[in-house]
Design an enzyme around this catalytic site. Structure first.
Site, mmCIF file in Angstrom:
data_model
loop_
_atom_site.group_PDB
_atom_site.id
_atom_site.type_symbol
_atom_site.label_atom_id
_atom_site.label_comp_id
_atom_site.label_asym_id
_atom_site.label_seq_id
_atom_site.Cartn_x
_atom_site.Cartn_y
_atom_site.Cartn_z
ATOM 1 N N ALA A 104 0.852 -1.187 0.000
ATOM 2 C CA ALA A 104 0.000 0.000 0.000
ATOM 3 C C ALA A 104 0.888 1.236 0.000
ATOM 4 O O ALA A 104 2.105 1.138 0.175
ATOM 5 C CB ALA A 104 -0.901 0.010 1.230
ATOM 6 N N LYS A 105 0.326 2.364 -0.221
ATOM 7 C CA LYS A 105 1.056 3.621 -0.072
ATOM 8 C C LYS A 105 0.032 4.729 0.111
ATOM 9 O O LYS A 105 -1.120 4.599 -0.321
ATOM 10 C CB LYS A 105 1.886 3.908 -1.326
#
Ligand code: NAD
Length: 375
Positions: free
Chosen positions: A59-60
């Protein structure tokens, strides 16, 4: 804002893959943050977690803002509002943010507090990269540099080379560059060149990294270090560093530092990517043709995400490990991942980068296949 005006910021959180467990990835504050960039970085996190076998997807997150022009109070309010808005998406079982560009342990403390206040109880495992007092892990701060030093030694051993006496050049003397230089120096390597934004220091006999670190700490950079040849212009210093006769070159500053323009000058036998994406695609091909081994970023600089995983485990267990325990487990995961990638590259006659990507995709695909399609 502090002056009473209302400003609207745009933020993102992208979960790229979570077949294996919660997704994981940093949050950055930068004017250039876009959905496309955040998505690409989330994809890289998924590959990185897969290659080193931590049970996370990728994720980011990010907020498009210029944090350097904001006060601490403004940053705190923006962070709390962003946390509130991504609250349904994150959590220790769901998605676990961490620091990235322009965010740090204070940002993580605000996120942890906001999340906990809205849940009604303290949830340390919602973020990693926290201060020790809030459930952070020992050894997290220098984990990326330490992990890089482990894979560098693994790479040398795989070529039947002694670690002691190897000549190492390091670009960047921040968290990653300083720590990898320090650990390799302690293992007996000779650090013959170091550059940062303030210039470069070169010494064929080897630089005393402890002295250089304390000098850089006092002087906000390595400029003026007396033991060796100092080059004040950082562009010139980098040119010299990249083309120096050495055994290991570690770009640990920025992306795109070894490109088609300078790859043919590289004389190192091994390049270990400390930064994310320091070798461009074109340069990768040139280095491969020259027989130079490149240990790719998703493997080489994964020490940070590995110890983030340990932090999450400790938070869930509510039991803090000793620093030694953290380092022993870090070494064991990194060496296992290096061996897997190295073996895969040999068996499939591909570069270490290709092998790392192929292995990561294979692992995610296999889990997806085993899980099958619901319903
Ligand atoms: P940092 O800000 O602590 O240090 C950056 C260093 O690079 C500084 O010494 C700076 O002077 C130097 N630098 C900047 N531009 C330069 C240039 N043109 N030439 C020479 N030196 C230059 O950052 P960091 O945390 O050490 O991160 C370095 C890189 O590693 C980044 O690409 C980051 O994304 C990546 N990375 C960091 C971590 C981590 O845990 N900190 C984990 C994975 C990847």
């Amino acid at each position: 804002m502090d002056n009473g005006e209302v400003e609207i910021f745009t933020g993102y959180r992208v979960q790229y893959n979570y077949v294996k467990g919660p997704s994981k990835g940093g949050i950055r504050y930068h004017p250039d943050v876009t959905l496309e960039e955040v998505t690409a970085l989330a994809g890289l996190m998924a590959l990185k977690c897969a290659v080193v076998d931590v049970p996370f997807g990728g994720a980011k997150g990010g907020v498009a803002c210029e944090p350097k022009g904001m006060s601490m109070d403004e940053l705190e309010r923006m962070t709390r509002r962003y946390t509130y808005m991504i609250l349904p998406l994150v959590g220790p079982e769901q998605d676990i943010p961490a620091p990235d560009v322009n965010t740090d342990h204070q940002t993580m403390s605000w996120i942890m507090d906001t999340y906990s206040m809205l849940r009604g109880y303290t949830v340390p495992g919602v973020v990693t990269g926290k201060p020790l007092q809030l459930g952070g892990s020992r050894g997290r701060l220098n984990a990326t540099g330490r992990g890089l030093a482990y894979v560098t030694q693994d790479m040398l051993r795989s070529l039947d080379l002694d670690v002691i006496g190897q000549r190492v050049c390091v670009q960047g003397f921040g968290n990653v560059g300083m720590n990898v230089a320090r650990f390799l120096h302690e293992e007996g390597c000779r650090i013959v060149g170091v550059t940062d934004m303030t210039g470069g220091i070169f010494n064929a006999e080897g630089i005393d990294i402890r002295k250089l670190a304390s000098h850089a700490d006092k002087n906000k950079g390595i400029h003026g270090f007396p033991e060796g040849t100092f080059v004040a212009n950082h562009v010139e210093a980098n040119r010299r560093l990249m083309s120096m006769a050495c055994d290991v070159l570690i770009p640990a500053a920025l992306e795109n530092q070894i490109s088609e323009a300078n790859a043919s000058d590289v004389k190192a036998r091994i390049v270990v990517e400390g930064a994310n994406g320091p070798v461009t695609r074109g340069a990768d091909e040139i280095l491969a043709k020259k027989g130079i081994y490149v240990v790719p970023d998703i493997l080489a600089n994964s020490g940070g995400v590995i110890v983030s995983y340990f932090e999450w485990v400790q938070d869930i267990q509510a039991y803090l490990w000793s620093e030694e325990e953290v380092n022993v487990r870090l070494k064991s995961l990194m060496t296992a991942a290096f061996n897997q990638v190295h073996e895969f590259a040999k068996n499939h006659q591909v570069t270490l980068r290709e092998a790392a990507y192929m292995l990561a995709v294979d692992k995610m695909a296999e889990i997806t296949r085993l899980r099958g399609i619901f319903p």
